[in-house]
Design an enzyme around this catalytic site. Structure first.
Site: not given
Length: 596
Positions: A391, A393, A502, A559, A564
């Site tokens: 995941d 960022e 993603d 987040h 996550d």
């Protein structure tokens, strides 16, 4: 505010107040009439015990069955399913049923006939190269008559077979088709579609339309008119498709060949050319003739009987029936009973009712699978040995439009889960220094919890991704001896993400920014959000929603990439324990990445 000022304000807006009162009264009257109408309808239905219950006409669950006439619910006590009632309004000859029988062959003859028929139809191939030799018309007529024996919804026979012999008409049709197909190949079809078509060497050029002796245009009829009254044709799509299947067999049986062409966006022009009614829709274009002496077909192999069928013995059918009844029972017991049964089996009792029901049903399936291993339909094995949950960022800014912002990945967290043990066995975690905008916005730092100091000390995305590939490769090459929960060999890896973004958005952009090939191991991946809702039968939700359905809480900081990823991994572990099969269900269109 004084009384004088209030009075003057009221006078100024009295027109608006007047209209507001009128609209309110009109709406109130409407509501009263609707209530009285619905109440009278209900009372009429109750008073007349023979009147059927009315189903809302807005119910379009099966659009081909949509009908403006009243719907009725058939009760078991009514037995004859209303057909006597409705047939009295039709022609008397439609009510007649006649005796029916077929010759019953000896088993040996049945086997011979089945084998012979298979041997005939197994010679059928889609052929694009035709001889100009004429096809006997009576032969073609009988083949079309055979197609007309196809079953159809309520015997509406929603098909028209239009045979075109005229060379000039076929040249015009070819021009129409090729013009549209050229646009399809160049603009509408995706790369994957074109790659699949390339295997059989087909293009937008359709010589066979003019080269074959004739073409059959199969039109489907969604409805028909009788005595100037419109009547729906039920299941017309399936009916026409079945009839074309019979036609293909009939043509092959007499030594003729064809190719099932479904020209897109050509129907209206061809329909006008041939003067066909507006309600007919072009379904298939079939060139028909003898194969050319130099004809070739792709060297394809058909699937075996084990790949296309599943046949249950009497014992297996009985066991499947028992399991089906057990599934039905699960849906009738209370939440408390569900939890009691799950607890007795040592299973997780957290989650919504839909999750608990699915968990219990999967348990019964696994039990039956272990007791009766011969029933293949009960065996569901995850095709991958490990799952890599990721995941990302990325950079963001609340003051810039999402569509224009150049997102760059700033955190690469990967949580490795073993499919065999449904446990987290390892973690890869690195931060990334953005290439184009190395300074994070205040909004980004607050949202992700990543500070600028960490970013300044981090490496480029290319370097971090290379380390990740090395980390995975090392696990692939581990010795298979002495395997334990912390040291397992990756035999087959499936990447899992929360949604498609993603890989299809962030990783795709990063590949383009850094002029690097899109990672081949990420071309296919598992969109967990989609798989979760399909497995448990719930609405599609985010990470927090999936956890809530499972009766779990979010662990960590939302987040944060690593938080996550850990929570998604916990969802994956629960789903694997509940019997879910997780496999790739999304594909990245690599060609679109570098042309966007």
């Amino acid at each position: 505010m004084t009384l004088d000022s209030a009075g003057s304000l009221l006078k100024e807006y009295k027109v608006y107040v007047k209209y507001l009162i009128l609209f309110s009264l009109a709406y109130l009257v409407k509501c009263v009439f609707e209530y009285l109408y619905n109440r009278s309808s209900i009372l009429n239905n109750v008073a007349d015990s023979s009147a059927p219950n009315v189903i809302e006409s807005g119910d379009k669950a099966d659009s081909p069955l949509f009908d403006n006439s009243d719907k009725t619910v058939v009760e078991e006590s009514q037995g004859d399913y209303f057909y006597n009632k409705y047939l009295t309004d039709t022609e008397s000859e439609k009510n007649i049923h006649i005796p029916f029988s077929l010759p019953r062959f000896e088993v040996d003859e049945m086997k011979t006939r089945a084998r012979q028929f298979y041997e005939v139809v197994n010679t059928r191939r889609s052929c694009r190269f035709f001889s100009p030799d004429p096809v006997p018309r009576d032969v073609l007529e009988h083949c079309i008559l055979a197609a007309g024996t196809s079953p159809s919804g309520a015997h509406t026979e929603p098909w028209q077979f239009v045979v075109v012999y005229n060379k000039e008409d076929r040249e015009i049709i070819r021009e129409i088709v090729e013009d549209e197909e050229k646009v399809n190949y160049e603009r509408r079809m995706g790369k994957k579609w074109l790659q699949d078509l390339a295997k059989i060497k087909t293009t937008f050029v359709k010589e066979y339309i003019s080269e074959a002796d004739c073409i059959i245009l199969v039109f489907k009829e969604p409805f028909h008119y009788k005595d100037n009254v419109k009547h729906n044709n039920w299941y017309y799509e399936a009916s026409v498709s079945i009839s074309v299947g019979i036609l293909l067999c009939a043509l092959n049986n007499v030594g003729l060949v064809t190719v099932t062409s479904t020209p897109m966006n050509c129907g209206p022009a061809i329909r006008r050319l041939l003067g066909r009614p507006d309600h007919e829709k072009l379904a298939f274009l079939l060139p028909v003739g003898y194969p050319a002496t130099s004809a070739t077909v792709p060297a394809l192999k058909r699937k075996t009987i084990d790949q296309i069928s599943l046949m249950s013995s009497d014992e297996e059918s009985k066991l499947i029936s028992q399991l089906t009844k057990e599934y039905g029972r699960v849906h009738t017991i209370s939440t408390r009973q569900l939890k009691e049964e799950l607890s007795n089996f040592g299973l997780d009792t957290r989650g919504t009712v839909l999750v608990l029901q699915k968990r219990l049903k999967e348990h019964y399936r696994r039990v039956q699978s272990s007791v009766h291993p011969q029933i293949a339909i009960w065996h569901r094995k995850n095709p991958h040995s490990h799952y890599a949950i990721i995941d990302f960022e990325a950079t963001c800014d609340e003051n810039l439009p999402e569509t224009d912002f150049m997102h760059e990945i700033i955190e690469v967290p990967v949580v490795l889960v073993s499919a065999a043990t449904a446990e987290i066995i390892d973690i890869f975690h690195e931060y990334v220094k953005p290439k184009m905008c190395p300074v994070l916005s205040p909004f980004c730092k607050k949202l992700t919890g990543i500070n600028q100091t960490v970013i300044n000390q981090s490496r480029s995305f290319v370097e971090v991704w290379k380390d990740l590939e090395t980390w995975i490769e090392e696990k692939r090459n581990l010795s298979e001896t002495g395997i334990n929960s912390e040291n397992e060999v990756i035999k087959s890896l499936c990447f899992v993400t929360d949604g498609p973004w993603d890989f299809k958005k962030f990783l795709a952009k990063e590949s383009r920014y850094n002029n690097m090939d899109f990672p081949s191991m990420c071309v296919q991946f598992c969109n967990l959000r989609r798989r979760f809702c399909n497995f448990y039968g719930v609405k599609r939700v985010n990470i927090q929603g999936m956890l809530k359905n499972l009766g779990q809480e979010f662990d960590g900081t939302p987040h944060s990439g690593i938080s996550d990823s850990r929570n998604i991994a916990n969802i994956v572990c629960t789903m694997v324990r509940d019997g879910a099969v997780l496999d790739n269900n999304e594909v990245v269109d690599i060609n679109s990445i570098y042309t966007a």
